[in-house]
Write a protein that holds these residues in place. Structure first.
Motif, PDB file in Angstrom:
ATOM      1  N   ALA A   1       0.938  -1.045  -0.060  1.00 12.93           N
ATOM      2  CA  ALA A   1      -0.004  -0.097   0.060  1.00 12.93           C
ATOM      3  C   ALA A   1       0.759   1.156  -0.043  1.00 12.93           C
ATOM      4  N   ALA A   2       1.899   1.173   1.001  1.00  9.18           N
ATOM      5  CA  ALA A   2       2.813   2.454   0.944  1.00  9.18           C
ATOM      6  C   ALA A   2       3.522   2.775  -0.565  1.00  9.18           C
ATOM      7  N   LEU A   3       4.061   1.554  -1.031  1.00 10.23           N
ATOM      8  CA  LEU A   3       4.771   1.464  -2.220  1.00 10.23           C
ATOM      9  C   LEU A   3       3.827   1.978  -3.380  1.00 10.23           C
ATOM     10  N   ARG A   4       2.687   1.609  -3.379  1.00 11.11           N
ATOM     11  CA  ARG A   4       1.842   2.089  -4.540  1.00 11.11           C
ATOM     12  C   ARG A   4       1.524   3.359  -4.516  1.00 11.11           C
ATOM     13  N   ASP A   5       1.459   3.952  -3.180  1.00 11.83           N
ATOM     14  CA  ASP A   5       1.105   5.389  -3.165  1.00 11.83           C
ATOM     15  C   ASP A   5       2.574   6.405  -3.087  1.00 11.83           C
ATOM     16  N   ASP A   6       3.538   5.808  -3.362  1.00 12.96           N
ATOM     17  CA  ASP A   6       4.640   6.514  -3.327  1.00 12.96           C
ATOM     18  C   ASP A   6       4.886   7.443  -4.707  1.00 12.96           C
ATOM     19  N   PRO A   7       5.260   8.641  -4.570  1.00 14.11           N
ATOM     20  CA  PRO A   7       5.279   9.550  -5.629  1.00 14.11           C
ATOM     21  C   PRO A   7       6.292   9.388  -6.513  1.00 14.11           C
ATOM     22  N   ARG A   8       7.264   8.671  -6.378  1.00 11.64           N
ATOM     23  CA  ARG A   8       8.465   8.274  -7.222  1.00 11.64           C
ATOM     24  C   ARG A   8       8.009   6.971  -8.155  1.00 11.64           C
ATOM     25  N   ALA A   9       8.165   7.189  -9.435  1.00  7.96           N
ATOM     26  CA  ALA A   9       7.680   6.389 -10.401  1.00  7.96           C
ATOM     27  C   ALA A   9       8.603   5.015 -10.554  1.00  7.96           C
ATOM     28  N   HIS A  10       9.681   5.074 -10.084  1.00  4.20           N
ATOM     29  CA  HIS A  10      10.962   3.632  -9.952  1.00  4.20           C
ATOM     30  C   HIS A  10      10.509   3.179  -8.441  1.00  4.20           C
TER      31      HIS A  10
ATOM     32  N   GLY B   1      13.089   5.903   2.578  1.00  8.62           N
ATOM     33  CA  GLY B   1      12.289   6.632   3.831  1.00  8.62           C
ATOM     34  C   GLY B   1      10.865   6.205   3.925  1.00  8.62           C
ATOM     35  N   ILE B   2      10.324   5.107   3.063  1.00  6.94           N
ATOM     36  CA  ILE B   2       8.915   4.856   2.890  1.00  6.94           C
ATOM     37  C   ILE B   2       8.647   4.303   4.271  1.00  6.94           C
ATOM     38  N   ASP B   3       7.391   5.308   4.824  1.00  3.42           N
ATOM     39  CA  ASP B   3       6.719   4.807   5.913  1.00  3.42           C
ATOM     40  C   ASP B   3       5.731   3.587   5.640  1.00  3.42           C
ATOM     41  N   THR B   4       6.182   2.450   6.305  1.00  4.74           N
ATOM     42  CA  THR B   4       5.123   1.337   6.288  1.00  4.74           C
ATOM     43  C   THR B   4       4.035   1.041   7.560  1.00  4.74           C
ATOM     44  N   ARG B   5       4.378   1.950   8.503  1.00  4.63           N
ATOM     45  CA  ARG B   5       3.733   1.807   9.700  1.00  4.63           C
ATOM     46  C   ARG B   5       2.171   1.943   9.690  1.00  4.63           C
ATOM     47  N   HIS B   6       1.914   2.471   8.535  1.00  5.30           N
ATOM     48  CA  HIS B   6       0.236   2.877   8.363  1.00  5.30           C
ATOM     49  C   HIS B   6      -0.282   1.661   7.561  1.00  5.30           C
TER      50      HIS B   6
END
Length: 162
Positions: free
Chosen positions: A58-67, A135-140
């Motif tokens: 979920a956090a990775l899908r919402d990340d603003p960075r395309a890579h 620094g991707i926040d996976t706590r949520h």
């Protein structure tokens, strides 16, 4: 959250080791022991996949960075293609079928365990470091895309897990 996922991987490896210990014998092991080992692996896997989907993907899908999104999508696509055969395998191998086709079951299960271990190693060496480096926040928790509980109980019903 990455620490929790790594701890889950350790538990999955331990469950795989227990199941593998039963698979080395040319003779069919005690059905109750085999069902318990299969269910321990299956339930641990389902819990882990649900956690990973809700927090990591979920956090990775919402990340603003395309890579980051591309890498996450590739890992998630790979998960779908590797989980499907595991679920089909677990559901199709009833206790009766296992005892009747023990050698085939052993071979297929050992292959699946090898695939699972390779997948976890890849996550640990490629995906989890990506999360930490960026620094991707996976706590949520995000929304799940799959009903892992339904999958788990479908598997449990077929393997005779307790």
């Amino acid at each position: 959250m990455i620490e929790r996922m790594l701890a889950d991987h350790a538990r999955l490896r331990a469950c795989a080791d227990c199941l593998e210990a039963l698979l080395v014998s040319a003779d069919v092991p005690d059905p109750e022991s085999l069902a318990a080992a299969r269910w321990a692996l299956g339930s641990t896997m389902m819990q882990h996949l649900a956690l990973e989907e809700r927090h990591l993907y979920a956090a990775l899908r919402d990340d603003p960075r395309a890579h980051v999104r591309r890498i996450a999508e590739a890992f998630q696509d790979d998960l779908v293609t590797s989980f499907g055969p595991y679920a089909d395998h677990a559901k199709s191998w009833t206790p009766e079928r296992v005892s009747g086709e023990w050698d085939t079951y052993r071979t297929q299960t050992l292959d699946l365990l090898q695939t699972m271990r390779a997948r976890m190693t890849r996550e640990e060496t490629e995906l989890y470091p990506l999360v930490e480096r960026n620094g991707i926040d996976t706590r949520h928790s995000g929304l799940p895309g799959r009903n892992w509980t339904r999958e788990a109980f479908a598997i449990k019903e077929r393997i005779g897990g307790r």
